[in-house]
Structure formats: structure tokens, C-alpha cells
Design a protein around this motif. Structure first.
Motif, PDB file in Angstrom:
ATOM      1  N   MET A 690     -31.791 -21.891  14.596  1.00 38.78           N
ATOM      2  CA  MET A 690     -30.515 -21.293  14.189  1.00 38.78           C
ATOM      3  C   MET A 690     -30.750 -20.138  13.225  1.00 38.78           C
ATOM      4  O   MET A 690     -30.989 -20.342  12.036  1.00 38.78           O
ATOM      5  N   GLY A 691     -30.678 -18.923  13.762  1.00 41.03           N
ATOM      6  CA  GLY A 691     -30.793 -17.747  12.909  1.00 41.03           C
ATOM      7  C   GLY A 691     -32.218 -17.515  12.427  1.00 41.03           C
ATOM      8  O   GLY A 691     -33.147 -18.250  12.763  1.00 41.03           O
ATOM      9  N   ASP A 692     -32.371 -16.508  11.589  1.00 41.41           N
ATOM     10  CA  ASP A 692     -33.707 -16.107  11.155  1.00 41.41           C
ATOM     11  C   ASP A 692     -33.960 -16.390   9.680  1.00 41.41           C
ATOM     12  O   ASP A 692     -35.030 -16.088   9.170  1.00 41.41           O
ATOM     13  N   ALA A 693     -32.973 -16.970   8.987  1.00 40.26           N
ATOM     14  CA  ALA A 693     -33.140 -17.140   7.542  1.00 40.26           C
ATOM     15  C   ALA A 693     -34.288 -18.086   7.216  1.00 40.26           C
ATOM     16  O   ALA A 693     -35.105 -17.812   6.326  1.00 40.26           O
ATOM     17  N   VAL A 694     -34.371 -19.211   7.932  1.00 39.92           N
ATOM     18  CA  VAL A 694     -35.430 -20.193   7.662  1.00 39.92           C
ATOM     19  C   VAL A 694     -36.797 -19.605   7.983  1.00 39.92           C
ATOM     20  O   VAL A 694     -37.725 -19.664   7.167  1.00 39.92           O
ATOM     21  N   GLY A 695     -36.923 -19.033   9.172  1.00 37.06           N
ATOM     22  CA  GLY A 695     -38.189 -18.407   9.528  1.00 37.06           C
ATOM     23  C   GLY A 695     -38.553 -17.275   8.580  1.00 37.06           C
ATOM     24  O   GLY A 695     -39.732 -17.071   8.261  1.00 37.06           O
ATOM     25  N   GLY A 696     -37.540 -16.544   8.109  1.00 38.56           N
ATOM     26  CA  GLY A 696     -37.803 -15.450   7.181  1.00 38.56           C
ATOM     27  C   GLY A 696     -38.422 -15.928   5.884  1.00 38.56           C
ATOM     28  O   GLY A 696     -39.330 -15.282   5.332  1.00 38.56           O
ATOM     29  N   VAL A 697     -37.953 -17.068   5.362  1.00 40.22           N
ATOM     30  CA  VAL A 697     -38.533 -17.616   4.129  1.00 40.22           C
ATOM     31  C   VAL A 697     -39.993 -17.964   4.347  1.00 40.22           C
ATOM     32  O   VAL A 697     -40.863 -17.639   3.523  1.00 40.22           O
ATOM     33  N   VAL A 698     -40.309 -18.639   5.471  1.00 36.09           N
ATOM     34  CA  VAL A 698     -41.687 -19.038   5.742  1.00 36.09           C
ATOM     35  C   VAL A 698     -42.567 -17.807   5.931  1.00 36.09           C
ATOM     36  O   VAL A 698     -43.696 -17.746   5.412  1.00 36.09           O
ATOM     37  N   ARG A 699     -42.065 -16.807   6.645  1.00 34.13           N
ATOM     38  CA  ARG A 699     -42.872 -15.593   6.850  1.00 34.13           C
ATOM     39  C   ARG A 699     -43.156 -14.879   5.532  1.00 34.13           C
ATOM     40  O   ARG A 699     -44.266 -14.389   5.305  1.00 34.13           O
ATOM     41  N   ARG A 700     -42.152 -14.815   4.664  1.00 33.02           N
ATOM     42  CA  ARG A 700     -42.374 -14.156   3.367  1.00 33.02           C
ATOM     43  C   ARG A 700     -43.364 -14.934   2.512  1.00 33.02           C
ATOM     44  O   ARG A 700     -44.210 -14.347   1.830  1.00 33.02           O
ATOM     45  N   ARG A 701     -43.262 -16.257   2.555  1.00 35.55           N
ATOM     46  CA  ARG A 701     -44.212 -17.080   1.810  1.00 35.55           C
ATOM     47  C   ARG A 701     -45.631 -16.859   2.308  1.00 35.55           C
ATOM     48  O   ARG A 701     -46.570 -16.660   1.526  1.00 35.55           O
ATOM     49  N   LEU A 702     -45.801 -16.894   3.629  1.00 32.02           N
ATOM     50  CA  LEU A 702     -47.141 -16.688   4.186  1.00 32.02           C
ATOM     51  C   LEU A 702     -47.631 -15.274   3.919  1.00 32.02           C
ATOM     52  O   LEU A 702     -48.831 -15.056   3.653  1.00 32.02           O
ATOM     53  N   GLY A 703     -46.705 -14.317   3.974  1.00 32.32           N
ATOM     54  CA  GLY A 703     -47.105 -12.937   3.661  1.00 32.32           C
ATOM     55  C   GLY A 703     -47.681 -12.835   2.260  1.00 32.32           C
ATOM     56  O   GLY A 703     -48.712 -12.174   2.040  1.00 32.32           O
ATOM     57  N   ALA A 704     -47.034 -13.501   1.292  1.00 30.14           N
ATOM     58  CA  ALA A 704     -47.529 -13.471  -0.087  1.00 30.14           C
ATOM     59  C   ALA A 704     -48.868 -14.188  -0.205  1.00 30.14           C
ATOM     60  O   ALA A 704     -49.779 -13.733  -0.922  1.00 30.14           O
ATOM     61  N   ALA A 705     -49.012 -15.342   0.491  1.00 28.84           N
ATOM     62  CA  ALA A 705     -50.267 -16.099   0.410  1.00 28.84           C
ATOM     63  C   ALA A 705     -51.424 -15.317   1.014  1.00 28.84           C
ATOM     64  O   ALA A 705     -52.533 -15.289   0.455  1.00 28.84           O
ATOM     65  N   PHE A 706     -51.189 -14.677   2.157  1.00 23.23           N
ATOM     66  CA  PHE A 706     -52.248 -13.883   2.787  1.00 23.23           C
ATOM     67  C   PHE A 706     -52.569 -12.659   1.938  1.00 23.23           C
ATOM     68  O   PHE A 706     -53.738 -12.294   1.769  1.00 23.23           O
ATOM     69  N   ALA A 707     -51.533 -12.017   1.385  1.00 18.41           N
ATOM     70  CA  ALA A 707     -51.765 -10.833   0.554  1.00 18.41           C
ATOM     71  C   ALA A 707     -52.594 -11.192  -0.678  1.00 18.41           C
ATOM     72  O   ALA A 707     -53.465 -10.421  -1.108  1.00 18.41           O
ATOM     73  N   ALA A 708     -52.333 -12.378  -1.253  1.00 15.88           N
ATOM     74  CA  ALA A 708     -53.106 -12.801  -2.420  1.00 15.88           C
ATOM     75  C   ALA A 708     -54.581 -12.975  -2.086  1.00 15.88           C
ATOM     76  O   ALA A 708     -55.445 -12.856  -2.960  1.00 15.88           O
ATOM     77  N   ALA A 709     -54.878 -13.258  -0.813  1.00 16.78           N
ATOM     78  CA  ALA A 709     -56.268 -13.393  -0.368  1.00 16.78           C
ATOM     79  C   ALA A 709     -56.814 -12.084   0.195  1.00 16.78           C
ATOM     80  O   ALA A 709     -57.927 -12.063   0.738  1.00 16.78           O
ATOM     81  N   GLY A 710     -56.036 -11.012   0.087  1.00 18.13           N
ATOM     82  CA  GLY A 710     -56.472  -9.710   0.599  1.00 18.13           C
ATOM     83  C   GLY A 710     -56.371  -9.597   2.101  1.00 18.13           C
ATOM     84  O   GLY A 710     -57.076  -8.775   2.706  1.00 18.13           O
ATOM     85  N   LEU A 711     -55.486 -10.377   2.719  1.00 17.25           N
ATOM     86  CA  LEU A 711     -55.350 -10.376   4.175  1.00 17.25           C
ATOM     87  C   LEU A 711     -53.922 -10.031   4.582  1.00 17.25           C
ATOM     88  O   LEU A 711     -53.001 -10.084   3.763  1.00 17.25           O
TER      89      LEU A 711
END
Length: 849
Positions: A690-711
Motif C-alpha cells: 500500500m503506497g510507497d511510504a513504508v518502502g521509502g522509510v526502509v530505502r532511506r534507512r538503507l541509503g544512510a547505512a550504505f553511505a556510512a560504509a562508503g557504499l
């Protein structure tokens, strides 16, 4: 007789014969020769008024009455013509002159004109003066009652009608007026009595049948009301309201299909009545004829775009039909139309929450509670909305849990109301929302679930007190089979049907047990037919809660199994009642119910940790093995290419196929650590439906985690959206390994990945729900990929990605070992032993409720 007298007499004869046009012509001829003939002027005025030319008639009657005094009848004619011309104020003035100047005989006619001119107070004065001269005028007492009723002086009006009836008890109008007055004053029984007398005098009078039907229904005397409603419909077969009311009554009497027929007939008679289509839609919804219900409600909304109730009902149906975007829009429109309606706002807020738009949902709940701060049902729904579907970070998780605990504690402490309607509203609120997402926080929820469970049981016991106490054990005669009930909404293609229901129903010894299936889930599918065939008795239908409870209790079960509590609202409400002497749940939703009405939790010994009892309010019953076997055939995979899911042919595909709310913020860093060691790693997720809000939160979280590892997370992560089962299986065949979610392990997703011989990396947690994959791999004897720490989880996933030979050896071992998942019945004797103990008076503890 002179010629003029003869002509005048002829004109009056025509008027008396109601030949208005000819009479007018005759009077005009008289006036042509005698313009000042006041009698002819009056005659012409009366002829014109009778022919519909009241405007012209006013001028002639004014001429006739001008100058010298005229008889009282002339004043009456003037007032009546003015009234007919729409000049109410002038008519009232003329009637007042008549009452003031005329004799006693003129008072009642003047009162009649004043009534018609809506000069109620003056009419009452005229009628009272007439009665002062002669108290034995039944018609005048009746008319006085009408004036007093219009003035809101209901006791005096009722007294006047009774005076009329004392003089003439056969006067229909007085009984009818007395009935209407008593109803307006709130004297329903007196109103019914009066209308019954009216109906006896005129059995063919539609108004009496109509009034009696409505009054009896409002008094809750539905069977009597239906008799009058049928009479109304027979007397007025083309009156839509008669069939409309009949349909609602039949529905309320449990004759839903007959009610729908009546409502459909009413809709044909009044196709532009939005309320009628709304009621038809609601009835069709209760009959589970959802597409027809949606059509009826859409018609209601088309006819009345501001019909908030129809919009809300349409939204609920569209939601149920999985048209979630359209449902959300319907709820939004309803809230826009009725921003002052707390329940309408709550429906919109609940929908927003389900879309993952929690901040907006909480803001709407705040508005709703601002309108009705003491509304327990609103407070409860807002409390449930404190639990997000996914969390932005660990701090939000802690804050949400604390807020839920605080508000649930306050709700649990609130005393039960004495008002049965308010109890019903609280029970309905339980049907709207349950704390489903509490279990996805990774904690021990026993205490919080106990707060919720005890509250739900108190409310349902007050709602249906006949089912509040444990029924006595029915006993077991020699040779009699044990009656086992299974209550679920998932006798259909669903994870609960696959695990554990299908194997339980397939494997129980039917020489010892009879199985009663209670399907509370509405529309079924092919698996529903299979479930029915596996039950000795199978009950399904659109029953209200009290009817479900009555049917289950009437079967005198020895034990009632409820394989999940927490995913279906009707099941949860029924679980909060006492329908069998022993009631047990299981891990279809692997969370304690917290309910004192549930005696046992049937779990898997392989899944439970040594201290697993601390997670349950129920007695924990550990069935050997997995507590089920894989008895439902696997799906045939849909052909899928790597290109279709956006990954390269040489990529290492890690299947991350759990629902997104199983992934907690504290575990996000695991994936970039794997990707750092396996540059070709591609983590493939399924989406939220239902919608993109839930997936958006997970994607942003993973984006931050990968960025913190330089990826770059976009390079390594793929989100496929919501995919059906056959495609799910097809993607699994493309993967190199399955990365189990931490904190809530896969079960069906693990089994379906093993169908493709996919190696499973898992890190068991403290609770049973975090140990499904461990148990499955242990039963198979393939525990090489079971981790005991974050470091080991990452290391195993990295090896799986780098070591193709090891990966293939795991696949081969899985292929050779997975057959045991379908054949292991080590749990069956223990399940049957529990059921036998239940039949012989098993209790969770000596003081169990």
C-alpha cells in the motif's frame, strides 16, 4: 322573476355546479351591465379562485368587500382567496377581522384560515373562543390540538385531542393526531396505542401503517413493525419508502437476503435517493456481495457527493477488496465533507496509518480527539496508531513503544460503562484495530499484550455476557469422538492455512476426533473447498459476532483451537469470549494473545528457547519437531529472468523476501558489511503493498547505512514491489542465498526458498518468532548457515557469496534433506494427547477462569 335576477341565479347555479369557467363568464356578463354589483363581484372572485386564477380573484373580492359592512361569509371568502393567492399575511389579517367581528359561528372557520396561514397562536385563540360558546365540537377540539402542537405545547395538544375523542371516539383524524403528538413528545407506547386505534378505524389508510411501522421499529419491536411495514407496502406498492423501511427491518430481523430484495425494489422505485442506495450498499456488504455493494455505494456518492457515511462505507469496501488507493481517496473525501465528525476522521486516520503515513494519521487522531476527548474508542484507535509499520531509527522504536504502553495502560484502567451502546462501540473499536505491529519491535510483549488482552476480554464479556464464563465440559461417552473446533479467517490460500492448519486437519485421527471448522473470513477460494472437505462440520458465513458465538457454543466442543490471534478482527473478538471449556491458540501469529480466555499456546519445541515460557500468558505446550508438516504442495514458479528484476547475470543475489516491517533499524548495517566484502552483492526485497511510504522509510534507512560504509545503496539494493506467489517462487530460483530477517525469522518464506534449494543464512533470536528458520534447518540437519552473532551472520553471508562450491554443496544437501519437512509427524501424538486431555477436563491451573 326579472331577467337580471334570472341571470344572477344562473351564474350562481354554475358556480355551485363547479363549472368555474362558465360561471366566471356569466358573472362577467352581469358586471358588464351592472359594474357595481357586489354580489356578482364576489361570485366572479369565487369562480376565478376555483379555476386557478387566484391573483385576479383577489381584486374582485376586495371590490366586493369594500365600503359598507359585508356578511361574515364574505370576510371568510376574502381570507380564503387571499390564502389561495399565496398572501398568507393578508389572509391572516382578514381572518382576524372575521374572528373579531363575526358571531360565534365564524370563530372556527376563522381559526381554520389562521391555521392555514400558519398564524398558530391566533388560530388557538379563535378555536378556544368557539369552544367557549359550545364545548361539544369534536372537530374544533381536534383543530385546537393542531394549533397547540404547532406551537410546541404538546401536553395541551394531546389533551385537546382526547377531548375530541371523548365526544367522538370514531374520529380517525383525532387518533392520528394524538399518535403524532405523543410520538413527538417521546411517549412511544402511547403513540403506538393511538395509531392502532386510528388504523382500526381506517385499515386502508397508508399513513397509519407508515406511522406504526416507524414507531414500532424505533421501540425495538421489530417483529410487530414488520407486520405494519408489510401492510404499508401492500397499501402503497409504488411507494419506495415502504420497501426501503421493509428492507431495513428484514435485515435487522436476520432475514438479510429478503431485506436486500426489498431494498432493491425500493431503489428501482426511487433511483435518485442517495440514502436508499447507501442502505442497500450496507446490506449487500453484510451479505458479502462486495461488488454489488460497491456499485450501490458509488451510486449513493454520485447522487450525493457530500454523503460522508456512504463515502466511508465505500472506502471500507474498497479497502477490503484491496483497492487501497481508491479506498484512501474515499476516506479522504469523507473527512473533507465532515471535518467535524470524529469517527469519519478516525477512518481516514486508520487508512493513512496502513499506508505508512503515520504522522498524518496521528495528526488526524489529534483533531478527532479534540472534538470528542472522552471517546474511549477514538483513544484506543489512536493508541494502536502509535505503532508505526516501520521505524526510521531505534529512537523512534523506543518512543513508540513507550507511548503505546502509556496509553494502553490508561485505556485498560478505564472502567466499563453501564451504557450498552457504549460497550458495543468499544467492541466495534476492537474490530477496527488490533496491536498487530507490536510484535515486530523485537521485544518481549507479554506484559503489553496482557494489558490489551484483558481489556478486550472485559469489553467482549460485557458486550455478550452469555459467553463470558467458561462452559462446563460436555463429557465424553464411551465410543464418542472428541469434538475439536478450529476457528480462523484463513481457511484459504494463506500462510496460516499452509502452517500449521492443513497438516493438522489432514493428520488428526478421525476415529478419535471430529473437526468443526468455523470460517470467519468471508469469501473463500480453492483451498476453502479443501478445508471444508477435511472438516466433519464446516460453518462459514456473514454472521455477526453474537451469532458466531452462539453457533460455536451450541456445538458443545471439547476444545477450540484458534491457530492465530492478532491478524483477523472477528477471530480476535471471538477469542476474547468463552466458547469452549478449553481454548488454545498457536503461532499462526507468533505472539501471545494476552487473553485470560486462552488457556494454552501450541508451539514448536524446536523453535522455543529453553526459557520460552516467559513470553506467554498462556500455558506453553511444546509440540515436538516443527509442530506441523509441509503438507501443501509448493507453487509452480513463474519464469523470471535476472534482467526483469534489475540485476546483472554475474551478480550474487541475496533474497531478502520478508515483509518490510520485519527489518529493524538496528540490523541495517549488516547489509553494507556484506556488500563491502562481496562487491557483486545484490539484495532483492519485496515491497509493501500500500503506497510507497513504508518502502521509502526502509530505502532511506538503507541509503544512510550504505553511505556510512562508503557504499551506494542504489547499486546494491532492489525493491520489487508486491509480487504474487508464483512470481515470488520464480525470483527465489534466481537467487544465490536467502538472508533471513533478524528478530522475526522466516517460516513460509524460508520453506518456499527451500523449495528452490536456496541456502538460508539465519541468526536466531530470543523469542520463538526469531527461531523459525533455525528449527527448519535443524530438522533437516543442515545447520551450517546458522549464525550466533552479527559477525557470524555477515561471515556466513559473505562465504555464501564468494564460495560457489560450498553454495552448491549446501543446495545439494538441502535437496536431499527437505523431504522430511513433508513427512515428519513427530508432533502429532503430542497434539492428539493435548486434545484428549482437554476432553477429559484439562485446566491450565486450578483457578483458571
Amino acid at each position: 322573476m326579472t331577467g337580471g335576477s334570472s341571470e344572477r341565479g344562473g351564474a350562481w347555479d354554475l358556480l355551485r355546479a363547479r363549472r368555474g369557467g362558465e360561471a366566471a363568464a356569466a358573472f362577467r356578463a352581469l358586471l358588464a351591465t351592472s359594474p357595481g354589483d357586489r354580489s356578482a363581484q364576489r361570485g366572479l372572485a369565487l369562480a376565478l379562485a376555483g379555476s386557478g386564477a387566484a391573483g385576479e380573484a383577489v381584486g374582485w373580492i376586495e371590490q366586493a368587500c369594500a365600503g359598507a359592512p359585508v356578511p361574515a361569509q364574505w370576510e371568510f371568502d376574502r381570507a380564503a382567496i387571499l390564502l389561495r393567492a399565496g398572501r398568507r399575511d393578508a389572509a391572516a389579517t382578514a381572518a382576524r377581522r372575521l374572528a373579531a367581528a363575526g358571531d360565534a359561528a365564524s370563530l372556527a372557520p376563522a381559526g381554520d384560515i389562521l391555521m392555514a396561514a400558519r398564524a398558530w397562536a391566533d388560530a388557538a385563540v379563535a378555536y378556544r373562543r368557539s369552544l367557549d360558546a359550545n364545548l361539544r365540537q369534536a372537530a374544533v377540539w381536534n383543530n385546537l390540538g393542531g394549533a397547540l402542537r404547532e406551537l410546541g405545547r404538546l401536553p395541551e395538544a394531546a389533551a385537546a385531542y382526547r377531548q375530541a375523542l371523548a365526544l367522538d371516539e370514531g374520529r380517525y383524524e383525532a387518533w392520528a393526531n394524538l399518535g403524532a403528538t405523543e410520538a413527538r413528545a417521546g411517549g412511544i407506547d402511547a403513540a403506538i396505542s393511538a395509531w392502532r386505534r386510528a388504523a382500526a378505524l381506517r385499515p386502508q389508510e397508508v399513513a397509519a401503517a407508515r406511522a406504526l411501522a416507524n414507531l414500532l421499529r424505533s421501540a425495538g419491536r421489530h417483529a410487530e413493525a414488520l407486520v405494519e411495514q408489510d401492510r404499508w407496502a401492500a397499501l402503497a406498492p409504488d411507494e419506495a419508502a415502504a420497501h426501503h423501511g421493509r428492507g431495513i427491518l428484514l435485515d435487522e430481523l436476520g432475514r438479510l437476503e429478503e431485506g436486500i430484495v426489498a431494498l432493491e425494489r425500493a431503489a428501482r422505485l426511487a433511483p435518485d435517493d442517495a440514502d436508499l442506495h447507501y442502505d442497500l450498499g450496507r446490506a449487500l456488504r453484510r451479505a458479502r456481495r462486495d461488488q454489488s455493494a460497491i456499485a450501490a455505494l458509488r451510486t449513493a456518492v454520485r447522487l450525493a457527493p457530500g454523503h460522508a457515511e456512504a463515502l466511508s462505507a465505500l472506502g471500507a469496501l474498497l479497502w477490503q477488496a484491496k483497492n487501497s488507493e481508491l479506498a484512501l481517496e474515499a476516506f479522504r473525501r469523507a473527512a473533507t465533507v465532515r471535518p467535524d465528525h470524529p469517527e469519519v476522521l478516525a477512518r481516514h486516520a486508520n487508512a493513512l496509518h496502513a499506508f505508512g503515513r503515520q504522522d498524518e494519521a496521528l495528526a488526524l487522531f489529534e483533531r478527532a480527539l479534540g472534538l470528542d476527548p472522552d471517546n474511549w474508542s477514538l483513544r484506543y484507535q489512536a493508541c494502536i496508531a502509535r505503532l508505526p509499520i516501520v521505524y526510521r531509527d531505534a529512537a523512534e522504536l523506543r518512543t513508540a513503544r513507550q507511548a503505546f504502553a502509556r496509553e494502553m495502560t490508561a485505556l485498560a484502567a478505564a472502567p466499563l460503562p453501564d451504557d450498552r451502546a457504549e460497550v458495543a462501540r468499544r467492541a466495534d473499536a476492537l474490530h477496527v484495530r488490533q496491536p498487530f505491529y507490536l510484535a515486530y519491535q523485537g521485544g518481549n510483549d507479554r506484559d503489553l499484550q496482557a494489558l490489551f488482552g484483558a481489556t478486550a476480554c472485559r469489553i467482549m464479556a460485557a458486550r455478550l455476557p452469555a459467553f463470558a464464563e467458561r462452559p462446563p465440559p460436555p463429557g465424553l461417552a464411551a465410543g464418542e469422538r472428541i469434538r475439536v473446533g478450529v476457528l480462523t479467517a484463513f481457511f484459504r490460500h494463506h500462510s496460516v492455512w499452509k502452517v500449521p492448519l492443513h497438516s493438522w486437519l489432514s493428520d488428526l485421527d478421525r476415529t478419535r476426533f471430529t473437526v468443526h471448522g468455523y470460517f470467519a473470513g468471508g469469501d473463500g477460494d480453492r483451498e476453502t473447498a479443501a478445508a471444508e472437505a477435511l472438516c466433519d462440520r464446516f460453518v462459514g458465513g456473514a454472521f455477526p459476532i453474537d451469532e458466531w458465538a452462539r453457533r460455536i457454543r451450541a456445538d458443545r466442543l471439547h476444545v477450540l483451537l484458534i491457530p492465530e490471534i492478532g491478524m483477523d478482527a472477528t477471530t480476535m473478538q471471538l477469542a476474547a469470549l468463552r466458547l469452549a471449556p478449553v481454548q488454545a491458540t498457536s503461532w499462526g501469529h507468533p505472539q501471545t494473545s494476552g487473553m485470560p480466555t486462552i488457556d494454552a499456546f501450541l508451539s514448536s519445541d524446536l523453535m522455543e528457547p529453553p526459557d520460552g515460557d516467559r513470553f506467554y500468558t498462556e500455558r506453553l505446550v511444546r509440540l515436538p519437531g516443527l509442530s506441523f508438516r509441509r503438507s501443501v504442495p509448493p507453487l509452480r514458479p513463474e519464469p523470471v529472468s535476472r534482467a526483469e528484476i534489475g540485476v546483472e547475470e554475474d551478480a550474487v543475489v541475496y533474497w531478502c523476501c520478508q515483509s518490510l516491517y520485519k527489518y529493524l533499524p538496528g540490523d541495517d548495517a549488516l547489509l553494507p558489511r556484506i556488500a563491502a566484502a562481496v562487491p557483486a552483492a545484490r539484495f532483492v526485497f519485496v515491497g509493501y503493498p500500500m503506497g510507497d511510504a513504508v518502502g521509502g522509510v526502509v530505502r532511506r534507512r538503507l541509503g544512510a547505512a550504505f553511505a556510512a560504509a562508503g557504499l551506494d545503496a542504489d547499486r546494491h539494493c532492489r525493491f520489487l514491489g508486491n509480487i504474487p506467489g508464483a512470481r515470488f517462487a520464480g525470483v527465489a530460483r534466481l537467487a544465490d542465498g536467502f538472508l533471513d530477517s533478524v528478530g522475526w525469522s522466516g517460516c513460509n518464506s524460508t520453506l518456499e526458498s527451500l523449495d528452490s534449494d536456496l541456502p538460508v543464512v539465519t541468526w536466531p533470536g530470543a523469542a520463538m518468532r526469531a527461531r523459525h528458520s533455525l528449527a527448519i534447518l535443524r530438522l533437516m540437519g543442515v545447520e551450517d548457515t546458522v549464525a550466533h552473532s552479527a559477525e557470524e551472520y555477515v561471515a556466513l553471508a559473505v562465504r555464501l557469496g564468494r564460495d560457489a562450491a560450498w553454495r552448491q554443496s549446501l543446495r545439494d544437501r538441502i535437496a536431499a534433506a527437505k523431504g522430511i519437512l513433508a513427512t515428519d509427524r513427530s508432533w502429532l501424538p503430542a497434539l492428539e494427547s493435548f486434545l484428549a486431555e482437554a476432553a477429559h477436563g484439562w485446566r491450565p491451573d486450578p483457578g483458571g477462569g
